[in-house]
Design a protein around this motif. Structure first.
Motif, mmCIF file in Angstrom:
data_model
loop_
_atom_site.group_PDB
_atom_site.id
_atom_site.type_symbol
_atom_site.label_atom_id
_atom_site.label_comp_id
_atom_site.label_asym_id
_atom_site.label_seq_id
_atom_site.Cartn_x
_atom_site.Cartn_y
_atom_site.Cartn_z
ATOM 1 N N LEU A 83 0.852 -1.185 0.000
ATOM 2 C CA LEU A 83 0.000 0.000 0.000
ATOM 3 C C LEU A 83 0.889 1.237 0.000
ATOM 4 N N LEU A 84 0.552 2.213 -0.824
ATOM 5 C CA LEU A 84 1.236 3.508 -0.831
ATOM 6 C C LEU A 84 0.174 4.581 -0.670
ATOM 7 N N ARG A 85 0.434 5.553 0.240
ATOM 8 C CA ARG A 85 -0.447 6.705 0.414
ATOM 9 C C ARG A 85 0.368 7.967 0.207
ATOM 10 N N ALA A 86 -0.215 8.943 -0.498
ATOM 11 C CA ALA A 86 0.498 10.184 -0.786
ATOM 12 C C ALA A 86 -0.472 11.351 -0.812
ATOM 13 N N ILE A 87 0.097 12.545 -0.601
ATOM 14 C CA ILE A 87 -0.665 13.763 -0.851
ATOM 15 C C ILE A 87 -0.179 14.315 -2.179
ATOM 16 N N VAL A 88 -1.087 14.927 -2.924
ATOM 17 C CA VAL A 88 -0.717 15.480 -4.219
ATOM 18 C C VAL A 88 -1.325 16.852 -4.409
ATOM 19 N N GLY A 89 -0.676 17.588 -5.271
ATOM 20 C CA GLY A 89 -1.182 18.852 -5.757
ATOM 21 C C GLY A 89 -0.974 18.886 -7.253
ATOM 22 N N MET A 90 -1.578 19.871 -7.893
ATOM 23 C CA MET A 90 -1.464 19.976 -9.346
ATOM 24 C C MET A 90 -1.138 21.412 -9.734
ATOM 25 N N VAL A 91 -0.221 21.525 -10.686
ATOM 26 C CA VAL A 91 0.169 22.818 -11.230
ATOM 27 C C VAL A 91 -0.480 22.940 -12.602
ATOM 28 N N PRO A 92 -1.392 23.907 -12.773
ATOM 29 C CA PRO A 92 -2.049 24.071 -14.065
ATOM 30 C C PRO A 92 -1.042 24.440 -15.163
ATOM 31 N N PRO A 93 -1.349 24.082 -16.406
ATOM 32 C CA PRO A 93 -0.453 24.416 -17.516
ATOM 33 C C PRO A 93 -0.159 25.919 -17.549
ATOM 34 N N GLY A 94 1.121 26.254 -17.720
ATOM 35 C CA GLY A 94 1.529 27.646 -17.843
ATOM 36 C C GLY A 94 1.599 28.397 -16.534
ATOM 37 N N GLN A 95 1.367 27.713 -15.418
ATOM 38 C CA GLN A 95 1.405 28.393 -14.119
ATOM 39 C C GLN A 95 2.580 27.880 -13.295
ATOM 40 N N GLN A 96 2.850 28.583 -12.199
ATOM 41 C CA GLN A 96 3.999 28.272 -11.359
ATOM 42 C C GLN A 96 3.626 27.829 -9.947
ATOM 43 N N ASP A 97 2.321 27.739 -9.647
ATOM 44 C CA ASP A 97 1.912 27.385 -8.299
ATOM 45 C C ASP A 97 0.798 26.345 -8.337
ATOM 46 N N LEU A 98 0.597 25.710 -7.207
ATOM 47 C CA LEU A 98 -0.430 24.690 -7.068
ATOM 48 C C LEU A 98 -1.824 25.308 -7.059
ATOM 49 N N ASN A 99 -2.771 24.570 -7.594
ATOM 50 C CA ASN A 99 -4.179 24.962 -7.549
ATOM 51 C C ASN A 99 -4.815 24.231 -6.369
ATOM 52 N N PRO A 100 -5.102 24.923 -5.256
ATOM 53 C CA PRO A 100 -5.631 24.238 -4.068
ATOM 54 C C PRO A 100 -6.981 23.560 -4.296
ATOM 55 N N ALA A 101 -7.700 23.942 -5.321
ATOM 56 C CA ALA A 101 -9.004 23.324 -5.599
ATOM 57 C C ALA A 101 -8.877 21.863 -6.007
ATOM 58 N N VAL A 102 -7.685 21.441 -6.413
ATOM 59 C CA VAL A 102 -7.506 20.055 -6.846
ATOM 60 C C VAL A 102 -6.488 19.297 -5.992
ATOM 61 N N ASN A 103 -6.268 19.774 -4.756
ATOM 62 C CA ASN A 103 -5.471 18.980 -3.821
ATOM 63 C C ASN A 103 -6.129 17.618 -3.684
ATOM 64 N N ALA A 104 -5.315 16.589 -3.503
ATOM 65 C CA ALA A 104 -5.885 15.245 -3.397
ATOM 66 C C ALA A 104 -5.030 14.355 -2.514
ATOM 67 N N LEU A 105 -5.638 13.275 -2.106
ATOM 68 C CA LEU A 105 -4.968 12.178 -1.419
ATOM 69 C C LEU A 105 -5.026 10.996 -2.362
ATOM 70 N N GLN A 106 -3.905 10.321 -2.537
ATOM 71 C CA GLN A 106 -3.884 9.178 -3.438
ATOM 72 C C GLN A 106 -3.517 7.916 -2.680
ATOM 73 N N THR A 107 -4.192 6.845 -3.044
ATOM 74 C CA THR A 107 -3.925 5.527 -2.484
ATOM 75 C C THR A 107 -3.664 4.574 -3.633
ATOM 76 N N LEU A 108 -2.598 3.815 -3.479
ATOM 77 C CA LEU A 108 -2.176 2.868 -4.504
ATOM 78 C C LEU A 108 -1.959 1.522 -3.828
ATOM 79 N N ILE A 109 -2.537 0.483 -4.379
ATOM 80 C CA ILE A 109 -2.233 -0.876 -3.928
ATOM 81 C C ILE A 109 -1.596 -1.591 -5.108
ATOM 82 N N VAL A 110 -0.430 -2.150 -4.843
ATOM 83 C CA VAL A 110 0.366 -2.779 -5.887
ATOM 84 C C VAL A 110 0.634 -4.230 -5.488
#
Length: 154
Positions: A83-110
């Protein structure tokens, strides 16, 4: 298994986010087990061979933002599942900072299948922190150093 499960799973996760950031639906889907499942940010679901068909129009029709991530946990569930758990953010195209509206938590089972680590479940859950702006700021503060670096996953 020539590498530790933790390192191998981290590598799978890094390749998953790199495939997203490069808008490569085939490379993304290739990381999943034949019966693997994807649960997207909006709750959409795709499994197995549907994953590439689910992602292709997203990449073709939308300028997707790029992920940055910080792994919070890697835990062995058994010798062949991690199991892997992570926090993520996303940088919109052409921008230099994270968009807080799309903050997420990701879970991966491998799972280790046929001499390779394959994703059996990937879930991307919005991290909205309703009514708790301090948690949104904490989330962003953990990820902002990655935006100005060449690192996708820490």
């Amino acid at each position: 298994m020539t590498t530790t499960p933790d390192a191998a799973v981290r590598d799978v996760y890094e390749r998953l986010l790199r495939a997203w950031n490069e808008r490569d639906a085939e490379a993304y889907a290739a990381l999943f087990a034949a019966d693997g499942a994807l649960i997207g940010f909006d709750g959409s679901q795709a499994g197995g061979s549907e994953i590439v068909d689910h992602l292709r129009p997203i990449f073709e029709d939308h300028p997707t933002a790029s992920y940055v991530a910080k792994v919070h946990e890697i835990r062995s569930l058994c010798p062949t599942s991690v199991l892997l758990r992570a926090i993520v953010g996303m940088v919109p195209p052409g921008q230099q900072d994270l968009n807080p509206a799309v903050n997420a938590l990701q879970t991966l089972i491998v799972e280790h299948q046929d001499d390779a680590w394959r994703i059996v479940l990937f879930q991307n859950t919005p991290a909205q922190y309703h009514g708790r702006p301090d948690l949104t700021e904490q989330h962003l503060a953990e990820l902002r150093p990655l935006v100005s670096s060449d690192t996708t996953v820490a």
